[in-house]
Enzyme design. Structure first.
Site, mmCIF file in Angstrom:
data_model
loop_
_atom_site.group_PDB
_atom_site.id
_atom_site.type_symbol
_atom_site.label_atom_id
_atom_site.label_comp_id
_atom_site.label_asym_id
_atom_site.label_seq_id
_atom_site.Cartn_x
_atom_site.Cartn_y
_atom_site.Cartn_z
ATOM 1 N N ASP A 162 11.132 -33.805 4.332
ATOM 2 C CA ASP A 162 10.842 -35.217 4.643
ATOM 3 C C ASP A 162 11.810 -36.238 4.040
ATOM 4 O OD1 ASP A 162 8.692 -34.146 5.936
ATOM 5 O OD2 ASP A 162 7.180 -34.918 4.575
ATOM 6 N N CYS A 194 3.727 -33.760 0.229
ATOM 7 C CA CYS A 194 4.288 -32.809 1.195
ATOM 8 C C CYS A 194 5.020 -31.643 0.534
ATOM 9 C CB CYS A 194 5.203 -33.537 2.166
ATOM 10 S SG CYS A 194 4.298 -34.647 3.273
ATOM 11 N N LYS A 239 6.747 -31.695 11.595
ATOM 12 C CA LYS A 239 5.398 -31.342 11.159
ATOM 13 C C LYS A 239 4.508 -32.572 11.286
ATOM 14 C CE LYS A 239 6.376 -32.081 6.208
ATOM 15 N NZ LYS A 239 5.332 -33.082 5.886
#
Length: 288
Positions: free
Chosen positions: A80, A226, A193
């Site tokens: 991310d 995450c 995702k």
């Protein structure tokens, strides 16, 4: 010199006997001897490298141990590191969240990726991004949907810093682009995702198996959300996760006496894997 050679041979023989008595250690497995223990000569053909990492055996204190990984079975995970989380004008920044700790992780991560590419290590990028119709955001009352819509205005149309039309945290927009300093190369793997874990309803596990991955080196953001979620799922699937602590950052609890970032590092090195740093990992790769 002859005496030193004999001593080295004796140590190698004792190490081999110890491994044999344990039933053997699979090639590329992580070795957890206390720091300063003697090692077998690295398997050059298998491209095994060793570097120091932290573990905690009591959940309180950390110790350094040498861990060995097979480069051919290693994958770098970049979690991310996208504009909505780490760039001015992105989702976090627009919400008034301090992103300085994420931005500080960019430099060390860039160096890790450069060394990894030189050593032939595969790189997998994870990107948090929802479909334009928000069909993968969750049920109307789900925590995932409610928190993302109320707290971060996911799906809202805004103007990106470069002038482009942009929808917050929606796939294939400026906000879900990887920050420029870490831009993927043509042969890197990029996976979207829609939940915190990169394994949840994605092809990540299948792609890692195709790559023959065993050791996962984690970078990215955010540490306690995450990154930690993906590391937990990696451990559940018997991958061997190593988090590079200076290649990640966490805004939650950043101003607290002990931040969520530090709490995640502790739980990872106690129960989920190992914690190391960019410098240690790069130095090991440079010896390949």
């Amino acid at each position: 010199m002859k005496k030193e050679t004999q001593e080295l041979s004796r140590r190698q023989m004792l190490a081999a006997m110890a491994i044999s008595s344990l039933g053997g250690i699979a090639k590329g497995s992580v070795l957890n001897e206390p720091k300063g223990a003697n090692h077998l000569v690295p398997d050059r053909k298998g491209r095994v490298v060793t570097f120091d990492a932290q573990v905690s055996r009591d959940g309180q204190r950390s110790v350094m141990v040498p861990i060995s990984i097979d480069v051919a079975k290693t994958v770098i995970i970049v979690c991310d590191m996208q504009n909505d989380f780490g760039a001015k004008g992105g989702m976090f920044d627009r919400a008034g969240i301090d992103i300085s700790m994420i931005q500080r992780a960019v430099g060390p991560t860039a160096k890790v990726l450069a060394s990894a590419r030189s050593a032939g290590v595969k790189i997998v990028y994870l990107k948090m991004g929802f479909r334009p119709d928000l069909s993968d955001l969750g049920a109307s009352d789900s925590v995932n949907r409610v928190r993302h819509l109320a707290g971060f205005k996911v799906g809202e149309s805004v103007r990106a810093p470069d002038g482009r039309e942009n929808r917050i945290l929606i796939r294939d927009n400026w906000g879900t682009d990887i920050v420029p300093e870490l831009k993927p190369k043509a042969d890197d793997v990029v996976i979207y995702k829609q939940r915190f874990s990169g394994f949840y309803q994605t092809e990540l596990d299948a792609r890692l198996k195709t790559l023959g991955a065993k050791h996962l080196i984690f970078t990215g953001c955010t540490t306690s959300v995450c990154v930690e979620s993906t590391i937990r799922d990696a451990m559940f699937r018997d991958y061997l996760p190593v988090l590079l602590s200076d290649c990640t950052g966490e805004p939650i609890g950043y101003s607290f006496p002990r931040s969520n970032h530090e709490a995640s590092l502790l739980v990872i090195k106690t129960l989920l894997g190992w914690v190391s740093g960019a410098e240690e990992f790069i130095k090991a790769l440079n010896e390949v």
